[in-house]
Design a protein around this motif. Structure first.
Motif, PDB file in Angstrom:
ATOM      1  N   PRO A 293      55.975  79.377  52.315  1.00 29.67           N
ATOM      2  CA  PRO A 293      54.938  80.408  52.411  1.00 29.67           C
ATOM      3  C   PRO A 293      54.272  80.704  51.077  1.00 29.67           C
ATOM      4  O   PRO A 293      54.767  80.324  50.010  1.00 29.67           O
ATOM      5  CB  PRO A 293      55.737  81.635  52.873  1.00 29.67           C
ATOM      6  CG  PRO A 293      57.052  81.457  52.156  1.00 29.67           C
ATOM      7  CD  PRO A 293      57.326  79.979  52.193  1.00 29.67           C
ATOM      8  N   MET A 294      53.165  81.425  51.146  1.00 30.51           N
ATOM      9  CA  MET A 294      52.493  81.999  49.979  1.00 30.51           C
ATOM     10  C   MET A 294      52.316  83.484  50.263  1.00 30.51           C
ATOM     11  O   MET A 294      51.815  83.859  51.324  1.00 30.51           O
ATOM     12  CB  MET A 294      51.145  81.324  49.744  1.00 30.51           C
ATOM     13  CG  MET A 294      51.260  79.845  49.395  1.00 30.51           C
ATOM     14  SD  MET A 294      49.663  79.002  49.286  1.00 30.51           S
ATOM     15  CE  MET A 294      49.282  78.786  51.033  1.00 30.51           C
ATOM     16  N   MET A 295      52.739  84.321  49.313  1.00 32.25           N
ATOM     17  CA  MET A 295      52.690  85.767  49.524  1.00 32.25           C
ATOM     18  C   MET A 295      52.105  86.447  48.293  1.00 32.25           C
ATOM     19  O   MET A 295      52.221  85.939  47.176  1.00 32.25           O
ATOM     20  CB  MET A 295      54.087  86.301  49.829  1.00 32.25           C
ATOM     21  CG  MET A 295      54.659  85.738  51.127  1.00 32.25           C
ATOM     22  SD  MET A 295      56.314  86.365  51.528  1.00 32.25           S
ATOM     23  CE  MET A 295      57.294  85.484  50.317  1.00 32.25           C
ATOM     24  N   THR A 296      51.482  87.591  48.514  1.00 23.90           N
ATOM     25  CA  THR A 296      50.835  88.328  47.429  1.00 23.90           C
ATOM     26  C   THR A 296      51.224  89.798  47.499  1.00 23.90           C
ATOM     27  O   THR A 296      51.209  90.407  48.578  1.00 23.90           O
ATOM     28  CB  THR A 296      49.298  88.187  47.511  1.00 23.90           C
ATOM     29  OG1 THR A 296      48.959  86.798  47.562  1.00 23.90           O
ATOM     30  CG2 THR A 296      48.643  88.806  46.296  1.00 23.90           C
ATOM     31  N   TYR A 297      51.566  90.349  46.334  1.00 23.31           N
ATOM     32  CA  TYR A 297      51.997  91.739  46.203  1.00 23.31           C
ATOM     33  C   TYR A 297      51.139  92.442  45.147  1.00 23.31           C
ATOM     34  O   TYR A 297      50.553  91.792  44.269  1.00 23.31           O
ATOM     35  CB  TYR A 297      53.451  91.813  45.734  1.00 23.31           C
ATOM     36  CG  TYR A 297      54.482  91.254  46.676  1.00 23.31           C
ATOM     37  CD1 TYR A 297      55.289  92.113  47.430  1.00 23.31           C
ATOM     38  CD2 TYR A 297      54.698  89.886  46.791  1.00 23.31           C
ATOM     39  CE1 TYR A 297      56.273  91.615  48.284  1.00 23.31           C
ATOM     40  CE2 TYR A 297      55.680  89.384  47.637  1.00 23.31           C
ATOM     41  CZ  TYR A 297      56.466  90.247  48.382  1.00 23.31           C
ATOM     42  OH  TYR A 297      57.433  89.746  49.216  1.00 23.31           O
ATOM     43  N   LEU A 298      51.100  93.752  45.218  1.00 20.08           N
ATOM     44  CA  LEU A 298      50.500  94.589  44.183  1.00 20.08           C
ATOM     45  C   LEU A 298      51.536  95.573  43.665  1.00 20.08           C
ATOM     46  O   LEU A 298      52.431  95.994  44.404  1.00 20.08           O
ATOM     47  CB  LEU A 298      49.310  95.395  44.727  1.00 20.08           C
ATOM     48  CG  LEU A 298      48.034  94.669  45.145  1.00 20.08           C
ATOM     49  CD1 LEU A 298      47.014  95.691  45.637  1.00 20.08           C
ATOM     50  CD2 LEU A 298      47.467  93.841  44.013  1.00 20.08           C
ATOM     51  N   ALA A 299      51.393  95.938  42.383  1.00 23.28           N
ATOM     52  CA  ALA A 299      52.197  97.028  41.804  1.00 23.28           C
ATOM     53  C   ALA A 299      51.300  97.800  40.854  1.00 23.28           C
ATOM     54  O   ALA A 299      50.625  97.208  39.995  1.00 23.28           O
ATOM     55  CB  ALA A 299      53.405  96.482  41.060  1.00 23.28           C
TER      56      ALA A 299
ATOM     57  N   ASN B  21      59.630  97.201  35.567  1.00 20.97           N
ATOM     58  CA  ASN B  21      59.563  98.536  36.176  1.00 20.97           C
ATOM     59  C   ASN B  21      58.648  98.584  37.397  1.00 20.97           C
ATOM     60  O   ASN B  21      58.440  99.658  37.967  1.00 20.97           O
ATOM     61  CB  ASN B  21      59.061  99.546  35.147  1.00 20.97           C
ATOM     62  CG  ASN B  21      59.966  99.643  33.938  1.00 20.97           C
ATOM     63  OD1 ASN B  21      61.190  99.580  34.070  1.00 20.97           O
ATOM     64  ND2 ASN B  21      59.383  99.792  32.754  1.00 20.97           N
ATOM     65  N   ALA B  22      58.105  97.446  37.780  1.00 14.23           N
ATOM     66  CA  ALA B  22      57.106  97.411  38.854  1.00 14.23           C
ATOM     67  C   ALA B  22      57.726  97.710  40.217  1.00 14.23           C
ATOM     68  O   ALA B  22      58.836  97.272  40.531  1.00 14.23           O
ATOM     69  CB  ALA B  22      56.417  96.055  38.882  1.00 14.23           C
ATOM     70  N   LYS B  23      56.990  98.454  41.034  1.00 18.97           N
ATOM     71  CA  LYS B  23      57.320  98.695  42.428  1.00 18.97           C
ATOM     72  C   LYS B  23      56.234  98.030  43.266  1.00 18.97           C
ATOM     73  O   LYS B  23      55.087  98.459  43.270  1.00 18.97           O
ATOM     74  CB  LYS B  23      57.398 100.191  42.736  1.00 18.97           C
ATOM     75  CG  LYS B  23      58.429 100.943  41.898  1.00 18.97           C
ATOM     76  CD  LYS B  23      59.848 100.428  42.164  1.00 18.97           C
ATOM     77  CE  LYS B  23      60.874 101.205  41.350  1.00 18.97           C
ATOM     78  NZ  LYS B  23      62.246 100.669  41.541  1.00 18.97           N
ATOM     79  N   TRP B  24      56.612  96.981  43.963  1.00 21.79           N
ATOM     80  CA  TRP B  24      55.645  96.098  44.614  1.00 21.79           C
ATOM     81  C   TRP B  24      55.473  96.427  46.095  1.00 21.79           C
ATOM     82  O   TRP B  24      56.430  96.786  46.772  1.00 21.79           O
ATOM     83  CB  TRP B  24      56.112  94.652  44.498  1.00 21.79           C
ATOM     84  CG  TRP B  24      56.367  94.168  43.109  1.00 21.79           C
ATOM     85  CD1 TRP B  24      57.562  94.137  42.443  1.00 21.79           C
ATOM     86  CD2 TRP B  24      55.393  93.627  42.203  1.00 21.79           C
ATOM     87  NE1 TRP B  24      57.400  93.608  41.186  1.00 21.79           N
ATOM     88  CE2 TRP B  24      56.081  93.282  41.010  1.00 21.79           C
ATOM     89  CE3 TRP B  24      54.024  93.388  42.287  1.00 21.79           C
ATOM     90  CZ2 TRP B  24      55.440  92.715  39.912  1.00 21.79           C
ATOM     91  CZ3 TRP B  24      53.372  92.820  41.190  1.00 21.79           C
ATOM     92  CH2 TRP B  24      54.074  92.486  40.023  1.00 21.79           C
ATOM     93  N   PHE B  25      54.250  96.245  46.588  1.00 22.71           N
ATOM     94  CA  PHE B  25      53.999  96.292  48.025  1.00 22.71           C
ATOM     95  C   PHE B  25      53.198  95.061  48.410  1.00 22.71           C
ATOM     96  O   PHE B  25      52.323  94.605  47.684  1.00 22.71           O
ATOM     97  CB  PHE B  25      53.297  97.585  48.450  1.00 22.71           C
ATOM     98  CG  PHE B  25      51.961  97.867  47.804  1.00 22.71           C
ATOM     99  CD1 PHE B  25      50.768  97.583  48.463  1.00 22.71           C
ATOM    100  CD2 PHE B  25      51.898  98.438  46.536  1.00 22.71           C
ATOM    101  CE1 PHE B  25      49.534  97.858  47.889  1.00 22.71           C
ATOM    102  CE2 PHE B  25      50.660  98.721  45.953  1.00 22.71           C
ATOM    103  CZ  PHE B  25      49.481  98.428  46.624  1.00 22.71           C
ATOM    104  N   LYS B  26      53.536  94.511  49.555  1.00 25.52           N
ATOM    105  CA  LYS B  26      52.949  93.240  49.997  1.00 25.52           C
ATOM    106  C   LYS B  26      51.584  93.485  50.634  1.00 25.52           C
ATOM    107  O   LYS B  26      51.417  94.388  51.462  1.00 25.52           O
ATOM    108  CB  LYS B  26      53.879  92.549  50.988  1.00 25.52           C
ATOM    109  CG  LYS B  26      53.424  91.140  51.394  1.00 25.52           C
ATOM    110  CD  LYS B  26      54.308  90.549  52.474  1.00 25.52           C
ATOM    111  CE  LYS B  26      55.676  90.172  51.972  1.00 25.52           C
ATOM    112  NZ  LYS B  26      56.491  89.499  53.033  1.00 25.52           N
ATOM    113  N   ILE B  27      50.605  92.641  50.249  1.00 20.83           N
ATOM    114  CA  ILE B  27      49.276  92.758  50.853  1.00 20.83           C
ATOM    115  C   ILE B  27      48.865  91.511  51.623  1.00 20.83           C
ATOM    116  O   ILE B  27      47.845  91.516  52.315  1.00 20.83           O
ATOM    117  CB  ILE B  27      48.190  93.082  49.801  1.00 20.83           C
ATOM    118  CG1 ILE B  27      48.023  91.941  48.789  1.00 20.83           C
ATOM    119  CG2 ILE B  27      48.491  94.407  49.101  1.00 20.83           C
ATOM    120  CD1 ILE B  27      46.771  92.063  47.925  1.00 20.83           C
TER     121      ILE B  27
END
Length: 307
Positions: free
Chosen positions: A104-110, A124-130
């Protein structure tokens, strides 16, 4: 002469392995091209955080799982806005096409809380998947195959994303060794962006994960004994796509389409020394396709060794 011949033979043996892995060589944001530096060989300012090794990250508890091996803060923070399109392109270590096609290919933001992204510690990043993309509609071919064919993956930012500085964690997971626990190969990359506008959207606290911590080596989709079974169903690891992005913003559109503004491959090819330095670390996980891989730069490397 014998020692020189031995050197040439040794080089021929390791070069295909050195080129078998890779990195994000450019990101195109709303049509503006940002080149990524060759790992361990910075030459220009970029918003893509510099890694020092083209080898995969192995193991879900590896601290390099956040932004890649020894990733360093980048100098630039690229402009973006809610709904912006980000197109990611990948190179192999010698400037060739990406070498893998399974996974797979996945992308997150923090959000870069408390500071700008060029100063933010990704630990220290807290990531959420977009965004997440896996197999095509035929249930057999992975969309990662299109990256191997020279394509790019376009991801859209959530349309109501709150303004501020963010790290974009774009990741390929190669699963050609995932039939054994711990065999999955992670290739994370982080790009620094500054989102303008009047958006108010933020993720739920339950949608946030840390890396390491967001995956386990036993997760379906990371340890996958059925990965080579025709028609097998794939389960994405990590959190679900955040509610903020679930309404079509993280679409994974454009896979297999080469960006029209893409940078010529020759301008970003790594030097032979930077690629060869990773050879001993990459030879353990080659596919048949990788073993047959023939880098175009070989003749140049050979010439550099001649007396």
């Amino acid at each position: 002469m014998k020692s020189f011949t031995t050197l040439i033979v040794s080089l021929l043996a390791v070069l295909p392995y050195a080129y078998a892995h890779g990195f994000v060589n450019q990101v195109v944001i709303d049509g503006k091209v940002y080149k990524g530096n060759t790992p361990n060989n910075p030459k220009f300012a970029s918003p893509v955080r510099l890694i020092d090794d083209i080898s995969p990250v192995k193991g879900s508890n590896n601290k390099a799982l956040n932004c890649g091996p020894n990733a360093k803060k980048a100098e630039l923070v690229a402009d973006a806005k809610p709904g912006s399109s980000l197109a990611f392109s990948w190179f192999a270590g010698g400037g060739e096409n990406w070498p893998h096609n399974i996974g797979p290919m996945m992308t997150y933001l923090a959000e870069c809380t408390g500071t700008t992204c060029d100063k933010f510690d990704a630990a220290n990043a807290k990531w959420f998947k977009i965004d997440e993309v896996g197999k095509k509609s035929d249930g057999k071919t992975w969309k990662q195959q299109d990256i191997m064919n020279g394509g790019s993956l376009t991801v859209k930012l959530p349309g109501d994303l709150k303004s501020g500085d963010y790290l974009v964690r774009h990741e390929i997971i190669a699963l050609h060794l995932a039939t054994s626990k711990g065999g999955a190969e992670f290739y994370p990359s982080c790009t620094q962006i500054r989102v303008s506008g009047n958006g108010n959207g933020t993720p739920k606290s339950s949608e946030l994960v840390s890396f390491p911590g967001g995956y386990s080596d036993s997760d379906p989709g990371i340890f996958d004994p059925t990965v080579f079974d025709t028609g097998s169903k794939y389960t994405f690891p990590g959190p679900k796509i955040a509610t903020l992005a679930a309404s079509g913003a993280g679409s994974g559109s454009g896979v297999g389409e080469v960006a029209s503004s893409s940078v010529p491959a020759s301008s970003s090819k790594p030097t032979p020394t930077s690629a060869a330095s990773n050879a001993s670390k990459t030879s353990h996980c080659l596919t048949k396709k990788e073993k047959e891989y023939k880098p175009r730069q070989l003749s140049r490397v050979m010439r550099s060794l001649l007396p």
